[in-house]
Write a protein that holds these residues in place. Structure first.
Motif, PDB file in Angstrom:
ATOM      1  N   SER A  71       0.819  -1.207   0.000  1.00  0.00           N
ATOM      2  CA  SER A  71       0.000   0.000   0.000  1.00  0.00           C
ATOM      3  C   SER A  71       0.858   1.265   0.000  1.00  0.00           C
ATOM      4  CB  SER A  71      -0.928   0.012   1.220  1.00  0.00           C
ATOM      5  OG  SER A  71      -0.161  -0.039   2.418  1.00  0.00           O
ATOM      6  N   ASN A  72       1.986   1.249   0.751  1.00  0.00           N
ATOM      7  CA  ASN A  72       2.864   2.410   0.773  1.00  0.00           C
ATOM      8  C   ASN A  72       3.491   2.674  -0.589  1.00  0.00           C
ATOM      9  OD1 ASN A  72       2.369   2.777   3.495  1.00  0.00           O
ATOM     10  ND2 ASN A  72       4.102   1.476   4.114  1.00  0.00           N
ATOM     11  N   VAL A  73       3.897   1.628  -1.262  1.00  0.00           N
ATOM     12  CA  VAL A  73       4.505   1.771  -2.575  1.00  0.00           C
ATOM     13  C   VAL A  73       3.503   2.325  -3.572  1.00  0.00           C
ATOM     14  CG1 VAL A  73       5.550   0.523  -4.504  1.00  0.00           C
ATOM     15  CG2 VAL A  73       6.202  -0.031  -2.157  1.00  0.00           C
ATOM     16  N   GLU A  74       2.265   1.803  -3.501  1.00  0.00           N
ATOM     17  CA  GLU A  74       1.240   2.293  -4.420  1.00  0.00           C
ATOM     18  C   GLU A  74       0.961   3.776  -4.197  1.00  0.00           C
ATOM     19  OE1 GLU A  74      -2.056  -0.221  -3.828  1.00  0.00           O
ATOM     20  OE2 GLU A  74      -1.307  -1.838  -5.106  1.00  0.00           O
ATOM     21  N   ASN A  75       0.892   4.178  -2.914  1.00  0.00           N
ATOM     22  CA  ASN A  75       0.661   5.590  -2.622  1.00  0.00           C
ATOM     23  C   ASN A  75       1.804   6.466  -3.148  1.00  0.00           C
ATOM     24  OD1 ASN A  75      -1.734   5.000  -1.338  1.00  0.00           O
ATOM     25  ND2 ASN A  75      -0.783   4.837   0.696  1.00  0.00           N
ATOM     26  N   LYS A  76       3.048   5.970  -3.024  1.00  0.00           N
ATOM     27  CA  LYS A  76       4.192   6.729  -3.512  1.00  0.00           C
ATOM     28  C   LYS A  76       4.168   6.848  -5.026  1.00  0.00           C
ATOM     29  CE  LYS A  76       9.231   6.913  -3.313  1.00  0.00           C
ATOM     30  NZ  LYS A  76       9.385   7.101  -4.748  1.00  0.00           N
ATOM     31  N   ASN A  77       3.809   5.767  -5.696  1.00  0.00           N
ATOM     32  CA  ASN A  77       3.741   5.813  -7.161  1.00  0.00           C
ATOM     33  C   ASN A  77       2.677   6.794  -7.631  1.00  0.00           C
ATOM     34  OD1 ASN A  77       5.775   3.950  -7.446  1.00  0.00           O
ATOM     35  ND2 ASN A  77       4.384   2.191  -7.555  1.00  0.00           N
ATOM     36  N   ILE A  78       1.541   6.791  -6.918  1.00  0.00           N
ATOM     37  CA  ILE A  78       0.470   7.729  -7.284  1.00  0.00           C
ATOM     38  C   ILE A  78       0.950   9.168  -7.113  1.00  0.00           C
ATOM     39  CG2 ILE A  78      -1.814   8.577  -6.640  1.00  0.00           C
ATOM     40  CD1 ILE A  78      -2.540   5.706  -5.912  1.00  0.00           C
ATOM     41  N   THR A  79       1.672   9.438  -6.006  1.00  0.00           N
ATOM     42  CA  THR A  79       2.183  10.787  -5.768  1.00  0.00           C
ATOM     43  C   THR A  79       3.175  11.197  -6.835  1.00  0.00           C
ATOM     44  OG1 THR A  79       1.892  10.456  -3.392  1.00  0.00           O
ATOM     45  CG2 THR A  79       3.327  12.279  -4.084  1.00  0.00           C
ATOM     46  N   ASP A  80       4.090  10.274  -7.212  1.00  0.00           N
ATOM     47  CA  ASP A  80       5.076  10.587  -8.240  1.00  0.00           C
ATOM     48  C   ASP A  80       4.413  10.883  -9.575  1.00  0.00           C
ATOM     49  OD1 ASP A  80       7.080  10.319  -6.464  1.00  0.00           O
ATOM     50  OD2 ASP A  80       7.612   8.265  -7.019  1.00  0.00           O
ATOM     51  N   GLU A  81       3.377  10.106  -9.915  1.00  0.00           N
ATOM     52  CA  GLU A  81       2.695  10.333 -11.169  1.00  0.00           C
ATOM     53  C   GLU A  81       2.000  11.695 -11.191  1.00  0.00           C
ATOM     54  OE1 GLU A  81       0.135   7.198 -12.176  1.00  0.00           O
ATOM     55  OE2 GLU A  81       1.701   5.691 -12.364  1.00  0.00           O
ATOM     56  N   VAL A  82       1.436  12.069 -10.036  1.00  0.00           N
ATOM     57  CA  VAL A  82       0.758  13.357  -9.969  1.00  0.00           C
ATOM     58  C   VAL A  82       1.746  14.497 -10.145  1.00  0.00           C
ATOM     59  CG1 VAL A  82      -0.526  14.896  -8.450  1.00  0.00           C
ATOM     60  CG2 VAL A  82      -1.136  12.484  -8.571  1.00  0.00           C
ATOM     61  N   LEU A  83       2.982  14.355  -9.601  1.00  0.00           N
ATOM     62  CA  LEU A  83       3.972  15.414  -9.660  1.00  0.00           C
ATOM     63  C   LEU A  83       4.704  15.460 -10.988  1.00  0.00           C
ATOM     64  CD1 LEU A  83       5.545  15.122  -6.087  1.00  0.00           C
ATOM     65  CD2 LEU A  83       3.864  16.774  -6.892  1.00  0.00           C
ATOM     66  N   PHE A  84       4.576  14.454 -11.818  1.00  0.00           N
ATOM     67  CA  PHE A  84       5.287  14.411 -13.076  1.00  0.00           C
ATOM     68  C   PHE A  84       4.727  15.471 -14.026  1.00  0.00           C
ATOM     69  CE2 PHE A  84       6.630  12.513 -17.125  1.00  0.00           C
ATOM     70  CZ  PHE A  84       7.974  12.339 -16.830  1.00  0.00           C
ATOM     71  N   ILE A  85       5.582  16.274 -14.625  1.00  0.00           N
ATOM     72  CA  ILE A  85       5.127  17.448 -15.369  1.00  0.00           C
ATOM     73  C   ILE A  85       4.281  17.077 -16.571  1.00  0.00           C
ATOM     74  CG2 ILE A  85       7.226  17.558 -16.786  1.00  0.00           C
ATOM     75  CD1 ILE A  85       6.945  20.624 -16.647  1.00  0.00           C
ATOM     76  N   ASN A  86       4.562  15.950 -17.192  1.00  0.00           N
ATOM     77  CA  ASN A  86       3.796  15.581 -18.381  1.00  0.00           C
ATOM     78  C   ASN A  86       2.406  15.071 -18.060  1.00  0.00           C
ATOM     79  OD1 ASN A  86       6.035  16.292 -19.771  1.00  0.00           O
ATOM     80  ND2 ASN A  86       6.158  14.435 -20.990  1.00  0.00           N
ATOM     81  N   ASN A  87       2.077  14.916 -16.777  1.00  0.00           N
ATOM     82  CA  ASN A  87       0.713  14.551 -16.388  1.00  0.00           C
ATOM     83  C   ASN A  87      -0.205  15.759 -16.331  1.00  0.00           C
ATOM     84  OD1 ASN A  87       1.325  11.870 -16.209  1.00  0.00           O
ATOM     85  ND2 ASN A  87       1.495  11.820 -13.988  1.00  0.00           N
ATOM     86  N   LEU A  88       0.372  16.954 -16.453  1.00  0.00           N
ATOM     87  CA  LEU A  88      -0.454  18.152 -16.440  1.00  0.00           C
ATOM     88  C   LEU A  88      -1.318  18.202 -17.696  1.00  0.00           C
ATOM     89  CD1 LEU A  88       2.189  20.773 -15.271  1.00  0.00           C
ATOM     90  CD2 LEU A  88       0.363  19.769 -13.902  1.00  0.00           C
ATOM     91  N   PRO A  89      -2.467  18.868 -17.639  1.00  0.00           N
ATOM     92  CA  PRO A  89      -3.287  19.022 -18.846  1.00  0.00           C
ATOM     93  C   PRO A  89      -2.502  19.735 -19.947  1.00  0.00           C
ATOM     94  CG  PRO A  89      -4.509  19.690 -16.886  1.00  0.00           C
ATOM     95  CD  PRO A  89      -3.101  19.471 -16.445  1.00  0.00           C
ATOM     96  N   ARG A  90      -2.815  19.369 -21.166  1.00  0.00           N
ATOM     97  CA  ARG A  90      -2.090  19.957 -22.299  1.00  0.00           C
ATOM     98  C   ARG A  90      -2.229  21.481 -22.330  1.00  0.00           C
ATOM     99  NH1 ARG A  90      -0.170  18.011 -27.251  1.00  0.00           N
ATOM    100  NH2 ARG A  90      -0.057  19.614 -28.896  1.00  0.00           N
ATOM    101  N   SER A  91      -3.415  21.982 -22.008  1.00  0.00           N
ATOM    102  CA  SER A  91      -3.622  23.428 -22.023  1.00  0.00           C
ATOM    103  C   SER A  91      -2.708  24.134 -21.024  1.00  0.00           C
ATOM    104  CB  SER A  91      -5.082  23.755 -21.720  1.00  0.00           C
ATOM    105  OG  SER A  91      -5.465  23.242 -20.452  1.00  0.00           O
ATOM    106  N   LEU A  92      -2.469  23.492 -19.872  1.00  0.00           N
ATOM    107  CA  LEU A  92      -1.583  24.086 -18.877  1.00  0.00           C
ATOM    108  C   LEU A  92      -0.129  24.045 -19.342  1.00  0.00           C
ATOM    109  CD1 LEU A  92      -1.266  25.397 -16.156  1.00  0.00           C
ATOM    110  CD2 LEU A  92      -1.258  23.142 -15.090  1.00  0.00           C
ATOM    111  N   LEU A  93       0.268  22.970 -19.992  1.00  0.00           N
ATOM    112  CA  LEU A  93       1.623  22.896 -20.536  1.00  0.00           C
ATOM    113  C   LEU A  93       1.835  23.961 -21.613  1.00  0.00           C
ATOM    114  CD1 LEU A  93       2.167  19.038 -20.803  1.00  0.00           C
ATOM    115  CD2 LEU A  93       3.333  20.616 -19.270  1.00  0.00           C
ATOM    116  N   VAL A  94       0.831  24.178 -22.428  1.00  0.00           N
ATOM    117  CA  VAL A  94       0.927  25.225 -23.445  1.00  0.00           C
ATOM    118  C   VAL A  94       1.108  26.588 -22.778  1.00  0.00           C
ATOM    119  CG1 VAL A  94      -0.341  26.451 -25.243  1.00  0.00           C
ATOM    120  CG2 VAL A  94      -0.374  23.954 -25.185  1.00  0.00           C
TER     121      VAL A  94
END
Length: 538
Positions: free
Chosen positions: A142-165
């Motif tokens: 469960s701890n690993v899954e929570n960490k992976n979810i946090t890392d994915e959220v912080l990854f810049i390419n997960n931002l909406p395309r409009s925000l990246l633009v």
């Protein structure tokens, strides 16, 4: 010995293939890795690509499950975050294939991207897993899954395309093409987003970057809804090149053509032919602009609100009068260093432009009558009549009495302005915030008046007023509560000792003297890592 079963052979072959996949580096070079990445080459080469589907999922991801699409490593192998902070390890068993990996770009000016030690040795960790870690994995799942979810959220390419633009829009055009476009396929796709190219800004450096007709055409072809174009010092841009671009810019609202020496009336008449919705026009330094072209612009672009005609030496009252009549919504207009702009231009503006709030008439041929026409514009907020030899204290007082909302007044190099005139301004210009008086004939009495009556004053510059002393500087510093800037350059009777004490006592005021400006520059350079070594004799 028993003959191996066929199924065992198949499994063994799969293991061999899987092992070779881990060891073999199948990363493919980025399509621009070995190409020159200056703006001119990258603009022409990269923007010639076919208009394929720009969806990041369809361009980058292989066919896979929904979970794969949510994996940030599938979207972008490297990013600015990886360059500056950390690289993220791929989950065990999720080895990227050729379509997923983009090799480190070798673009000029872009930092070399390297994998972290964890990534470099990640294959060894996978090939020899620790048995105790495997036994304890269920308890920490469960701890690993929570960490992976946090890392994915912080990854810049997960931002909406409009925000990246929107983030990319904060970069300079050169940085978008030279650097950001080389990071990964997603960023390359975003670098060609039409929303990024609605505002074009090209400045010719005359060294490593030369703006030509070809580059201008390529850049303006990225969007069919360009609203703003700025060309500065583009001496290689010709009439045919600019005219061709303007035919594609019917929605243009802002146009700045600064010091483009090769342009003639052919370019300026094309503005009148194609850009009927212009609101801001800056043609400063356009030595090829004549009355004929300016009159055509005035008749076609009737929504103009801001016009700047500095150093346009062929412009006369004939065209400026037409401009005032045909464009009554003008709010800001500037003339600089043009002897052919006289009282007739000011009279036309005062008669037809009822919304005018900012006017600059620097070093033009105005007489006393011109200033009286100026007083007929009660909406004026900012007035610049600097370096006009016919400016008199009586004319300035008359303008102040009729323009009650003046906030900025520039009287620099008007040598007839004296203490009595400044006292009149202090008393009757109740909203004055900025007063520029460089080179005027002033003494400490002027500073006393400003400190006593000008309660809203924030910015004063009395540089080169040689009769100013410590007494006047101390007076305005203590009496003017809202003062934020006081310019005293070459006020030689003001002592450095007094200025150092005032700067320490009044931290909210920026004092401009040779000593204090030098100290600020040295402090700024030191904070940026520069070192200054004193000579042995110092």
């Amino acid at each position: 010995m028993m003959k191996p079963d066929k199924q065992d052979l198949i499994m063994e072959g799969n293991e061999t293939e899987r092992g070779s996949t881990v060891k073999e580096d199948k990363t493919l070079p980025h399509k621009y890795a070995n190409k020159s990445c200056d703006v001119s080459s990258l603009t022409i080469q990269s923007l010639n690509t076919s208009n394929c589907d720009t969806s990041p999922e369809k361009r980058i991801l292989p066919q896979g499950s929904v979970d794969d699409r949510l994996n940030p490593n599938k979207l972008c192998r490297y990013s600015y975050m990886d360059c500056t902070s950390r690289s993220k390890r791929l989950p065990p068993g999720d080895i990227p294939n050729e379509r997923d990996i983009v090799q480190e770009p070798s673009c000029r000016g872009f930092p070399f991207l390297e994998r972290t030690d964890d990534e470099a040795h990640g294959d060894k960790t996978k090939s020899r897993p620790n048995q105790s870690v495997v036994n304890d994995s269920l308890s920490s799942k469960s701890n690993v899954e929570n960490k992976n979810i946090t890392d994915e959220v912080l990854f810049i390419n997960n931002l909406p395309r409009s925000l990246l633009v929107h983030i990319f829009s904060m970069l300079k055009m050169r940085d978008i093409l030279n650097h950001a476009a080389c990071v990964c396929k997603l960023w390359y796709s975003i670098s060609k987003d039409p929303d990024l190219w609605r505002s074009i800004r090209l400045e010719d450096s005359h060294e490593y970057l030369r703006i030509t007709d070809c580059i201008l055409d390529r850049v303006t072809s990225l969007s069919n809804n360009i609203s703003s174009i700025l060309l500065s010092d583009c001496s290689l841009v010709t009439d045919s090149g600019l005219s061709s671009v303007l035919t594609k810019c019917s929605n243009l609202r802002i146009l700045h053509l600064l010091q483009c020496s090769r342009l003639t009336d052919m370019s300026y008449t094309s503005i009148a032919d194609h850009c009927h919705r212009l609101k801001k026009l800056n043609l400063s330094g356009s030595v090829g602009l004549t009355d004929v072209a300016l009159q055509r612009i005035a008749c076609s672009c009737r929504q103009l609100e801001q016009v700047k005609l500095n150093q346009c030496t062929q412009i006369t009252d004939k065209s400026t009068q037409v401009l005032a009549i045909k464009c009554p919504n003008i709010e800001l207009i500037t003339f600089q260093e043009n002897d052919q702009v006289t009282d007739a231009s000011v009279e036309a503006l005062s008669s037809h432009c009822k919304s005018l709030h900012s006017i600059t008439i620097h070093k033009c041929s105005l007489s006393i009558n011109g200033f009286f026409h100026l007083s007929k514009i009660p909406t004026l907020i900012n007035i610049d009549i600097s370096n006009n030899k016919n400016v008199s204290p009586h004319a300035v007082k008359y303008v102040i009495d009729h323009c009650k909302h003046i906030q900025t007044l520039n009287l620099c190099l008007c040598h007839s302005i004296d203490d009595d005139c400044i006292q009149h301004i202090s008393i009757y210009a109740k909203e004055i915030k900025k007063l520029l008086l460089v080179g005027c004939k002033l003494t400490d009495a002027a500073l006393f008046s400003l400190g006593k009556y000008a309660s809203n004053l924030e910015h004063v510059d009395v540089g080169w007023c040689e009769e100013i002393t410590d007494e006047g500087v101390i007076s305005i510093s203590t009496m003017c509560a809202r003062l934020k800037y006081l310019g005293l350059m070459r006020c030689d009777k003001v002592s450095d000792r007094t200025m150092l004490q005032l700067a320490k006592q009044n931290s909210h005021i920026v004092y401009s003297t040779f000593l204090l400006d030098s100290q600020r520059l040295i402090a700024q350079a030191t904070s940026q890592g520069f070192e200054f070594k004193l000579d042995d004799g110092d």
